[in-house]
Design a protein around this motif. Sequence first.
Motif, PDB file in Angstrom:
ATOM      1  N   VAL A  69      39.553  -0.024 -25.517  1.00 53.18           N
ATOM      2  CA  VAL A  69      39.932  -1.303 -26.125  1.00 53.18           C
ATOM      3  C   VAL A  69      38.680  -1.902 -26.751  1.00 53.18           C
ATOM      4  N   GLN A  70      38.837  -2.436 -27.955  1.00 59.22           N
ATOM      5  CA  GLN A  70      37.705  -3.082 -28.621  1.00 59.22           C
ATOM      6  C   GLN A  70      38.059  -4.532 -28.911  1.00 59.22           C
ATOM      7  N   SER A  71      37.068  -5.382 -28.799  1.00 54.43           N
ATOM      8  CA  SER A  71      37.261  -6.803 -29.028  1.00 54.43           C
ATOM      9  C   SER A  71      36.065  -7.343 -29.806  1.00 54.43           C
ATOM     10  N   SER A  72      36.316  -8.355 -30.642  1.00 56.32           N
ATOM     11  CA  SER A  72      35.203  -8.960 -31.374  1.00 56.32           C
ATOM     12  C   SER A  72      35.346 -10.473 -31.367  1.00 56.32           C
ATOM     13  N   ILE A  73      34.216 -11.129 -31.541  1.00 57.27           N
ATOM     14  CA  ILE A  73      34.178 -12.586 -31.572  1.00 57.27           C
ATOM     15  C   ILE A  73      33.195 -12.999 -32.668  1.00 57.27           C
ATOM     16  N   ASN A  74      33.556 -14.020 -33.421  1.00 61.58           N
ATOM     17  CA  ASN A  74      32.699 -14.581 -34.467  1.00 61.58           C
ATOM     18  C   ASN A  74      32.679 -16.088 -34.291  1.00 61.58           C
ATOM     19  N   VAL A  75      31.490 -16.653 -34.172  1.00 62.42           N
ATOM     20  CA  VAL A  75      31.333 -18.081 -33.915  1.00 62.42           C
ATOM     21  C   VAL A  75      30.208 -18.634 -34.778  1.00 62.42           C
ATOM     22  N   PHE A  76      30.380 -19.862 -35.253  1.00 61.87           N
ATOM     23  CA  PHE A  76      29.282 -20.559 -35.935  1.00 61.87           C
ATOM     24  C   PHE A  76      28.796 -21.669 -35.016  1.00 61.87           C
ATOM     25  N   LEU A  77      27.476 -21.696 -34.747  1.00 63.44           N
ATOM     26  CA  LEU A  77      26.872 -22.746 -33.921  1.00 63.44           C
ATOM     27  C   LEU A  77      25.933 -23.570 -34.797  1.00 63.44           C
ATOM     28  N   PRO A  78      26.275 -24.827 -35.060  1.00 64.96           N
ATOM     29  CA  PRO A  78      25.387 -25.661 -35.875  1.00 64.96           C
ATOM     30  C   PRO A  78      24.141 -26.050 -35.078  1.00 64.96           C
ATOM     31  N   GLY A  79      23.019 -26.166 -35.774  1.00 65.54           N
ATOM     32  CA  GLY A  79      21.787 -26.583 -35.122  1.00 65.54           C
ATOM     33  C   GLY A  79      20.569 -26.083 -35.875  1.00 65.54           C
ATOM     34  N   PRO A  80      19.389 -26.302 -35.292  1.00 66.30           N
ATOM     35  CA  PRO A  80      18.149 -25.913 -35.957  1.00 66.30           C
ATOM     36  C   PRO A  80      17.991 -24.389 -36.028  1.00 66.30           C
ATOM     37  N   THR A  81      17.415 -23.912 -37.137  1.00 69.13           N
ATOM     38  CA  THR A  81      17.229 -22.469 -37.320  1.00 69.13           C
ATOM     39  C   THR A  81      15.760 -22.093 -37.478  1.00 69.13           C
ATOM     40  N   ASN A  82      14.883 -22.968 -37.034  1.00 64.98           N
ATOM     41  CA  ASN A  82      13.452 -22.690 -37.143  1.00 64.98           C
ATOM     42  C   ASN A  82      12.987 -21.930 -35.892  1.00 64.98           C
ATOM     43  N   GLU A  83      11.719 -21.961 -35.599  1.00 66.07           N
ATOM     44  CA  GLU A  83      11.175 -21.259 -34.437  1.00 66.07           C
ATOM     45  C   GLU A  83      10.946 -22.185 -33.248  1.00 66.07           C
ATOM     46  N   SER A  84      11.645 -23.297 -33.221  1.00 66.20           N
ATOM     47  CA  SER A  84      11.467 -24.265 -32.134  1.00 66.20           C
ATOM     48  C   SER A  84      12.161 -23.782 -30.860  1.00 66.20           C
ATOM     49  N   GLN A 135      30.719 -29.425 -45.471  1.00 65.10           N
ATOM     50  CA  GLN A 135      29.302 -29.713 -45.664  1.00 65.10           C
ATOM     51  C   GLN A 135      28.477 -28.465 -45.328  1.00 65.10           C
ATOM     52  N   GLN A 136      27.364 -28.332 -46.002  1.00 62.87           N
ATOM     53  CA  GLN A 136      26.472 -27.196 -45.756  1.00 62.87           C
ATOM     54  C   GLN A 136      25.638 -27.469 -44.504  1.00 62.87           C
ATOM     55  N   VAL A 137      26.199 -27.169 -43.335  1.00 58.51           N
ATOM     56  CA  VAL A 137      25.535 -27.401 -42.060  1.00 58.51           C
ATOM     57  C   VAL A 137      24.730 -26.160 -41.693  1.00 58.51           C
ATOM     58  N   GLU A 138      23.464 -26.351 -41.325  1.00 56.64           N
ATOM     59  CA  GLU A 138      22.602 -25.260 -40.919  1.00 56.64           C
ATOM     60  C   GLU A 138      22.927 -24.845 -39.490  1.00 56.64           C
ATOM     61  N   GLY A 139      22.807 -23.552 -39.209  1.00 56.45           N
ATOM     62  CA  GLY A 139      23.065 -23.067 -37.863  1.00 56.45           C
ATOM     63  C   GLY A 139      23.036 -21.554 -37.818  1.00 56.45           C
ATOM     64  N   TYR A 140      23.665 -20.998 -36.796  1.00 53.30           N
ATOM     65  CA  TYR A 140      23.687 -19.558 -36.583  1.00 53.30           C
ATOM     66  C   TYR A 140      25.119 -19.041 -36.575  1.00 53.30           C
ATOM     67  N   THR A 141      25.304 -17.894 -37.206  1.00 56.45           N
ATOM     68  CA  THR A 141      26.567 -17.174 -37.116  1.00 56.45           C
ATOM     69  C   THR A 141      26.377 -16.100 -36.058  1.00 56.45           C
ATOM     70  N   ILE A 142      27.233 -16.137 -35.060  1.00 61.03           N
ATOM     71  CA  ILE A 142      27.154 -15.204 -33.935  1.00 61.03           C
ATOM     72  C   ILE A 142      28.313 -14.216 -34.065  1.00 61.03           C
ATOM     73  N   ASN A 143      27.994 -12.934 -34.058  1.00 62.16           N
ATOM     74  CA  ASN A 143      29.011 -11.878 -34.082  1.00 62.16           C
ATOM     75  C   ASN A 143      28.825 -11.019 -32.838  1.00 62.16           C
ATOM     76  N   GLY A 144      29.922 -10.741 -32.169  1.00 59.89           N
ATOM     77  CA  GLY A 144      29.858  -9.884 -30.997  1.00 59.89           C
ATOM     78  C   GLY A 144      30.970  -8.860 -31.004  1.00 59.89           C
ATOM     79  N   GLN A 145      30.652  -7.649 -30.598  1.00 64.96           N
ATOM     80  CA  GLN A 145      31.638  -6.585 -30.465  1.00 64.96           C
ATOM     81  C   GLN A 145      31.497  -5.979 -29.070  1.00 64.96           C
ATOM     82  N   THR A 146      32.638  -5.756 -28.443  1.00 62.40           N
ATOM     83  CA  THR A 146      32.631  -5.179 -27.107  1.00 62.40           C
ATOM     84  C   THR A 146      33.663  -4.058 -27.044  1.00 62.40           C
ATOM     85  N   SER A 147      33.298  -2.970 -26.392  1.00 69.29           N
ATOM     86  CA  SER A 147      34.228  -1.864 -26.145  1.00 69.29           C
ATOM     87  C   SER A 147      34.439  -1.744 -24.642  1.00 69.29           C
ATOM     88  N   PHE A 148      35.692  -1.543 -24.279  1.00 73.10           N
ATOM     89  CA  PHE A 148      36.070  -1.406 -22.888  1.00 73.10           C
ATOM     90  C   PHE A 148      36.814  -0.084 -22.705  1.00 73.10           C
TER      91      PHE A 148
END
Length: 153
Positions: A69-84, A135-148
């Motif tokens: 079984v394969q599953s995937s998740i895609n999420v956008f997390l708004p926030g800072p994208t610098n090295e802080s 609005q053009q909100v800065e953040g990270y796009t998170i992609n995950g794939q899992t196989s079971f």
Amino acid sequence: MAFVALQAVVVRIAAGPLAGASWRTTVIKTMILMATASVAMATVASAQPLVPRVFGDPAGPRQEGSVRVQSSINVFLPGPTNESEDAQKLRDRGKRLVYEAAARECDLLREVVAKDCRIESISSTVNIGRQPYGQQVEGYTINGQTSFVITLK
């Protein structure tokens, strides 16, 4: 064999018209030879036996009644994208979401269809991105794939 015939045609064209033949006759003969060579090459290629390749399962042999079984998740997390430190915490939060989703997926599979569930692989990708709409909100796009690998009830 067909390639040799094709080379002979090229040599004849480069050397000039065939002995006693007109330019048109040479072109027609050349075209016939090239068509014959093409058919010969296609015939040789199609005569080769088709042997199906059998690849082993990279995870090893599976038990009877087991299913991948394969599953995937895609999420956008708004926030800072610098090295802080806040940006690092946000990236870690995104990866944690992928891992927690994988664990919950195994629980859900056990509730519905599986006697047993084993996580075979997990991958997570964190990319700097902007929210695709509004609005053009800065953040990270998170992609995950899992196989079971599960064993059916």
